[in-house]
Design a protein around this motif. Structure first.
Motif, PDB file in Angstrom:
ATOM      1  N   THR A 110      31.552 -84.982 -80.722  1.00  0.00           N
ATOM      2  CA  THR A 110      30.729 -84.747 -79.025  1.00  0.00           C
ATOM      3  C   THR A 110      30.384 -83.377 -79.303  1.00  0.00           C
ATOM      4  O   THR A 110      31.210 -81.981 -79.614  1.00  0.00           O
ATOM      5  CB  THR A 110      31.927 -85.056 -78.145  1.00  0.00           C
ATOM      6  OG1 THR A 110      32.917 -84.337 -78.466  1.00  0.00           O
ATOM      7  CG2 THR A 110      31.838 -86.685 -78.707  1.00  0.00           C
ATOM      8  N   HIS A 112      31.400 -80.407 -77.468  1.00  0.00           N
ATOM      9  CA  HIS A 112      32.594 -79.692 -76.569  1.00  0.00           C
ATOM     10  C   HIS A 112      33.262 -79.033 -77.233  1.00  0.00           C
ATOM     11  O   HIS A 112      33.149 -78.443 -78.195  1.00  0.00           O
ATOM     12  CB  HIS A 112      33.440 -81.203 -75.803  1.00  0.00           C
ATOM     13  CG  HIS A 112      34.225 -80.875 -75.178  1.00  0.00           C
ATOM     14  ND1 HIS A 112      35.729 -79.641 -76.305  1.00  0.00           N
ATOM     15  CD2 HIS A 112      35.143 -81.308 -74.219  1.00  0.00           C
ATOM     16  CE1 HIS A 112      36.663 -80.425 -74.916  1.00  0.00           C
ATOM     17  NE2 HIS A 112      35.712 -80.381 -74.426  1.00  0.00           N
ATOM     18  N   PRO A 115      35.638 -79.793 -80.309  1.00  0.00           N
ATOM     19  CA  PRO A 115      34.713 -81.509 -80.073  1.00  0.00           C
ATOM     20  C   PRO A 115      35.929 -82.757 -80.909  1.00  0.00           C
ATOM     21  O   PRO A 115      36.678 -81.704 -81.198  1.00  0.00           O
ATOM     22  CB  PRO A 115      33.486 -81.408 -81.232  1.00  0.00           C
ATOM     23  CG  PRO A 115      33.343 -79.540 -81.479  1.00  0.00           C
ATOM     24  CD  PRO A 115      34.808 -79.367 -80.988  1.00  0.00           C
ATOM     25  N   ARG A 116      34.808 -84.039 -80.429  1.00  0.00           N
ATOM     26  CA  ARG A 116      35.808 -85.173 -80.588  1.00  0.00           C
ATOM     27  C   ARG A 116      35.556 -86.107 -81.879  1.00  0.00           C
ATOM     28  O   ARG A 116      34.013 -85.965 -81.425  1.00  0.00           O
ATOM     29  CB  ARG A 116      36.251 -85.761 -78.982  1.00  0.00           C
ATOM     30  CG  ARG A 116      36.114 -87.225 -79.326  1.00  0.00           C
ATOM     31  CD  ARG A 116      36.654 -87.861 -77.796  1.00  0.00           C
ATOM     32  NE  ARG A 116      36.992 -89.395 -78.194  1.00  0.00           N
ATOM     33  CZ  ARG A 116      36.540 -90.334 -77.604  1.00  0.00           C
ATOM     34  NH1 ARG A 116      35.761 -90.106 -76.366  1.00  0.00           N
ATOM     35  NH2 ARG A 116      37.250 -91.504 -77.294  1.00  0.00           N
ATOM     36  N   GLN A 118      34.448 -89.554 -82.342  1.00  0.00           N
ATOM     37  CA  GLN A 118      34.064 -90.678 -81.879  1.00  0.00           C
ATOM     38  C   GLN A 118      33.209 -91.962 -82.218  1.00  0.00           C
ATOM     39  O   GLN A 118      32.154 -91.666 -82.769  1.00  0.00           O
ATOM     40  CB  GLN A 118      33.238 -90.183 -80.319  1.00  0.00           C
ATOM     41  CG  GLN A 118      33.055 -91.605 -79.640  1.00  0.00           C
ATOM     42  CD  GLN A 118      32.294 -91.139 -78.178  1.00  0.00           C
ATOM     43  OE1 GLN A 118      31.900 -90.018 -78.005  1.00  0.00           O
ATOM     44  NE2 GLN A 118      32.408 -91.423 -77.071  1.00  0.00           N
ATOM     45  N   ARG A 152      40.685 -84.063 -83.259  1.00  0.00           N
ATOM     46  CA  ARG A 152      41.345 -84.873 -81.685  1.00  0.00           C
ATOM     47  C   ARG A 152      40.061 -86.841 -81.944  1.00  0.00           C
ATOM     48  O   ARG A 152      39.102 -85.920 -82.658  1.00  0.00           O
ATOM     49  CB  ARG A 152      41.382 -84.250 -81.139  1.00  0.00           C
ATOM     50  CG  ARG A 152      40.255 -84.138 -80.370  1.00  0.00           C
ATOM     51  CD  ARG A 152      39.963 -83.017 -79.065  1.00  0.00           C
ATOM     52  NE  ARG A 152      38.492 -82.474 -78.284  1.00  0.00           N
ATOM     53  CZ  ARG A 152      38.285 -83.498 -77.317  1.00  0.00           C
ATOM     54  NH1 ARG A 152      38.923 -84.299 -76.105  1.00  0.00           N
ATOM     55  NH2 ARG A 152      37.639 -83.025 -77.169  1.00  0.00           N
ATOM     56  N   THR A 155      40.306 -88.725 -75.293  1.00  0.00           N
ATOM     57  CA  THR A 155      38.882 -88.591 -74.159  1.00  0.00           C
ATOM     58  C   THR A 155      39.169 -87.395 -73.844  1.00  0.00           C
ATOM     59  O   THR A 155      39.853 -87.194 -73.855  1.00  0.00           O
ATOM     60  CB  THR A 155      38.996 -89.713 -73.549  1.00  0.00           C
ATOM     61  OG1 THR A 155      40.205 -89.723 -72.867  1.00  0.00           O
ATOM     62  CG2 THR A 155      39.667 -91.288 -73.999  1.00  0.00           C
ATOM     63  N   ASP A 156      37.787 -86.680 -73.198  1.00  0.00           N
ATOM     64  CA  ASP A 156      38.194 -85.555 -72.762  1.00  0.00           C
ATOM     65  C   ASP A 156      38.965 -85.327 -71.708  1.00  0.00           C
ATOM     66  O   ASP A 156      39.710 -84.500 -71.404  1.00  0.00           O
ATOM     67  CB  ASP A 156      36.761 -84.853 -72.722  1.00  0.00           C
ATOM     68  CG  ASP A 156      35.852 -84.827 -73.833  1.00  0.00           C
ATOM     69  OD1 ASP A 156      36.156 -84.573 -74.592  1.00  0.00           O
ATOM     70  OD2 ASP A 156      34.740 -84.771 -73.184  1.00  0.00           O
ATOM     71  N   TYR A 159      42.734 -84.812 -73.007  1.00  0.00           N
ATOM     72  CA  TYR A 159      42.432 -83.709 -73.426  1.00  0.00           C
ATOM     73  C   TYR A 159      42.577 -82.691 -72.681  1.00  0.00           C
ATOM     74  O   TYR A 159      43.675 -81.717 -72.553  1.00  0.00           O
ATOM     75  CB  TYR A 159      41.395 -83.641 -74.367  1.00  0.00           C
ATOM     76  CG  TYR A 159      41.060 -81.426 -75.060  1.00  0.00           C
ATOM     77  CD1 TYR A 159      41.947 -80.939 -76.016  1.00  0.00           C
ATOM     78  CD2 TYR A 159      40.753 -80.771 -74.125  1.00  0.00           C
ATOM     79  CE1 TYR A 159      41.600 -80.227 -76.290  1.00  0.00           C
ATOM     80  CE2 TYR A 159      40.748 -79.972 -74.544  1.00  0.00           C
ATOM     81  CZ  TYR A 159      40.976 -79.143 -75.986  1.00  0.00           C
ATOM     82  OH  TYR A 159      40.317 -78.300 -76.006  1.00  0.00           O
ATOM     83  N   ALA A 160      41.684 -82.183 -71.382  1.00  0.00           N
ATOM     84  CA  ALA A 160      42.093 -81.245 -70.950  1.00  0.00           C
ATOM     85  C   ALA A 160      43.092 -81.813 -69.339  1.00  0.00           C
ATOM     86  O   ALA A 160      44.160 -80.636 -69.501  1.00  0.00           O
ATOM     87  CB  ALA A 160      40.818 -82.078 -69.189  1.00  0.00           C
ATOM     88  N   CYS A 178      44.318 -79.706 -77.923  1.00  0.00           N
ATOM     89  CA  CYS A 178      44.689 -79.722 -76.063  1.00  0.00           C
ATOM     90  C   CYS A 178      45.553 -78.080 -75.701  1.00  0.00           C
ATOM     91  O   CYS A 178      45.761 -78.451 -75.025  1.00  0.00           O
ATOM     92  CB  CYS A 178      44.794 -81.001 -76.032  1.00  0.00           C
ATOM     93  SG  CYS A 178      45.978 -81.571 -77.070  1.00  0.00           S
TER      94      CYS A 178
END
Length: 596
Positions: A110, A112, A115-116, A118, A152, A155-156, A159-160, A178
């Protein structure tokens, strides 16, 4: 009438120009039957209405033609482009149409700051890798990347809102960006290495990791060096078991096709950096009235309109190389006379296409035989369409019913439906199924085509009785009903099959018919459960969001303190008020919201 119709068509053909273009055949009801291209429109269209048409499907199409439309274009290449565009958008009944391969899974990194990794389905974007032949291949690749690069997968939102690392960090599958356990530059380097690995540049990744390990050792950062050493070893293990030689270290798609009276098939082998990463089979519809080159051209146009092509595509010998290059893109080289290892690759792809077609025909014959036997068992002439129902809920909460549809032995997801049961009393499955069936078939009196040949219920005599009752009220007494009762032990293979006549079907659990019904029931259960979980998660998330004074930070603190909504429901007002920022008044509001 037939003679006059023929005269009208011949009159239309005489007026056609002899220029390059696209022709369209229409039926009496203005339904589009076929779109084709031609170097000379009048000459090409005339061949359809002459003597000696060999293919039965072509004869059937020509008999239905009542009107011809054409579009003149400057060249044959323009005709090819326009033909493929109209096939994709208009989907004519008799054209070669490949299944919507957007359902093939992809792996995505992703966009970000961290990045993840996915799992992804849908139209691929620039940050997608694939397509993969099945979900197992994607998840296995994710497992490998976690083991080697520790990226990772959360999900975002997760993570947040994390305050401490998850279990994946503890088992060495994530570097915990994270909570700042790895700096942005180091994580970005891991992402770059993973991206290079996915593109097939294993050697460059290994060299990078070894160099970083040596530098960390020289700086006496032994812990970091040990982690890099483990990554190098994991990468070495992966390469030793997954690498498949593909010749030169380039990115190439090899496409092979077979075509005959039984149909057609296309096989695509995707090689990246000399390594075979994916093999996909495609079985088109309506291929009997086309040539092998038409099948390949249709595949190229439809596949690469949804997937990013590699720099080189290798096909069997064709005369449309330059036109196919236009379809794929000007930056792509299309090779149609391969030599050496590329020729062997294309021959392998062709052999795989032939095997795929044989397998598909065998599956189709087995499915037809299965449907015939089931139709005889339930007492109907045919089973062109089967609807299967199930309900999913949690102790009566947020019930969701599902209906999955099987047409001609094939699942048709476009006809799937979910029903949120708002009128049904809590926990009353019979009432829920009654509501579902009425909503599903409420138009049956004015449009009988909405009715299937067989209704399959996930349940026993009670559910079957409800279905018979509702169908009788709608006047659909010809629709047969079959129930699949799980039994006391609820183990696969021990189900009981009940007909609407109260009889028990004696089928061996190993028979094709029994397993066909099992798969249909399991698909209805999966679809209902997915809808229930989504609705339940949405409802749970909205409970705290709708409480005045509870923002994102307090929601996070409450979830971390009590482990979720169930823990919060067990907590007293005093327990809730102990959370930082939650006073007695807010605790009372939260308590009331959770218990209403």
């Amino acid at each position: 009438m037939t003679d006059k119709l023929t005269e009208d068509l011949h009159a239309q053909i005489k007026l056609l120009p002899n220029d390059p273009g696209v022709y369209r055949f229409y039926a009496a009801d203005n339904a589009l039957l076929y779109v084709g291209k031609a170097n000379a429109l009048r000459v090409r269209v005339k061949t359809y209405f002459g003597a000696g048409q060999a293919a039965p499907r072509t004869r059937m199409m020509v008999k239905a033609v009542t009107r011809i439309e054409t579009t003149v274009v400057p060249s044959v290449s323009d005709a090819l482009l326009l033909e493929q565009e109209q096939i994709k958008t208009l989907k004519p009944r008799f054209n070669v149409l490949f299944r919507d391969d957007k359902t093939y899974p992809y792996l995505r990194l992703t966009k970000h700051p961290a990045p993840r990794l996915q799992f992804f389905r849908g139209k691929p974007k620039s940050d997608c890798f694939g397509p993969y032949p099945n979900t197992f291949s994607v998840r296995e690749t994710i497992r490998i990347l976690q083991r080697v690069f520790r990226l990772r997968t959360c999900t975002d939102a997760n993570y947040a809102n994390r305050s401490r690392p998850c279990m994946l960090y503890e088992i060495g599958r994530c570097s915990a960006p994270c909570v700042g356990y790895i700096d942005e530059a180091s994580y970005a380097a891991d992402v770059a290495n993973a991206r290079a690995f996915l593109c097939g540049r294993d050697d460059a990744v290994a060299e990078r990791l070894i160099k970083a390990m040596e530098q960390a050792s020289e700086r006496q950062e032994f812990e970091k060096a040990a982690k890099l050493r483990d990554s190098v070893k994991a990468l070495s293990d992966v390469r030793s078991v997954s690498s498949v030689s593909g010749g030169a270290a380039t990115d190439v798609d090899f496409i092979g096709a077979c075509h005959g009276v039984q149909g057609a098939a296309v096989h695509l082998a995707a090689v990246r950096a000399g390594r075979l990463i994916s093999e996909l089979n495609f079985i088109p519809a309506n291929a009997q009235i086309s040539t092998r080159e038409d099948v390949i051209a249709a595949f190229v146009a439809q596949h690469y309109s949804r997937h990013l092509p590699p720099p080189r595509v290798v096909l069997q010998s064709m005369t449309l190389a330059s036109d196919l290059a236009l379809l794929i893109g000007s930056k792509v080289t299309v090779a149609t006379r391969p030599r050496g290892h590329e020729r062997l690759r294309v021959e392998m792809a062709t052999a795989n296409a032939e095997a795929a077609l044989v397998s598909a025909k065998a599956d189709s014959a087995a499915t037809a035989s299965t449907l015939d036997k089931l139709a005889e068992l339930v007492g109907t002439k045919n089973l062109d369409r089967i609807d299967c129902f199930d309900i999913s809920h949690s102790s009566g909460e947020v019930p969701v019913a599902s209906c999955v549809v099987c047409e001609q032995g094939q699942i048709n997801k476009q006809l799937y439906r979910r029903y949120h049961l708002r009128e049904t009393p809590r926990g009353d499955d019979y009432a829920g199924m009654r509501e579902t069936l009425r909503r599903r078939y409420r138009r049956a009196e004015v449009d009988p085509t909405v009715l299937p040949d067989l209704v399959v219920m996930d349940g026993g005599a009670g559910q079957v009785g409800v279905a018979v009752e509702v169908l009788a009220q709608l006047g659909a007494t010809d629709v047969r009903v079959l129930g699949i009762a799980k039994g006391q032990e609820r183990r696969p293979g021990l189900e009981t099959l009940l007909t609407d006549a109260g009889e028990i079907l004696e089928l061996s659990p190993a028979s094709y018919e029994f397993r066909f019904l099992q798969r249909l029931r399991d698909e209805a259960h999966r679809f209902a459960l997915a809808g229930h979980r989504h609705r339940r998660a949405k409802n749970r998330g909205s409970i705290l969001e709708n409480i005045e004074g509870v923002g994102a930070a307090r929601r996070r603190d409450l979830v971390n303190a009590f482990g979720g909504l169930q823990g919060m429901r067990r907590a007293s007002i005093q327990d809730l008020s102990r959370i930082k920022g939650v006073g007695s008044e807010l605790a009372r509001r939260i308590y009331r919201a959770l218990h209403t």
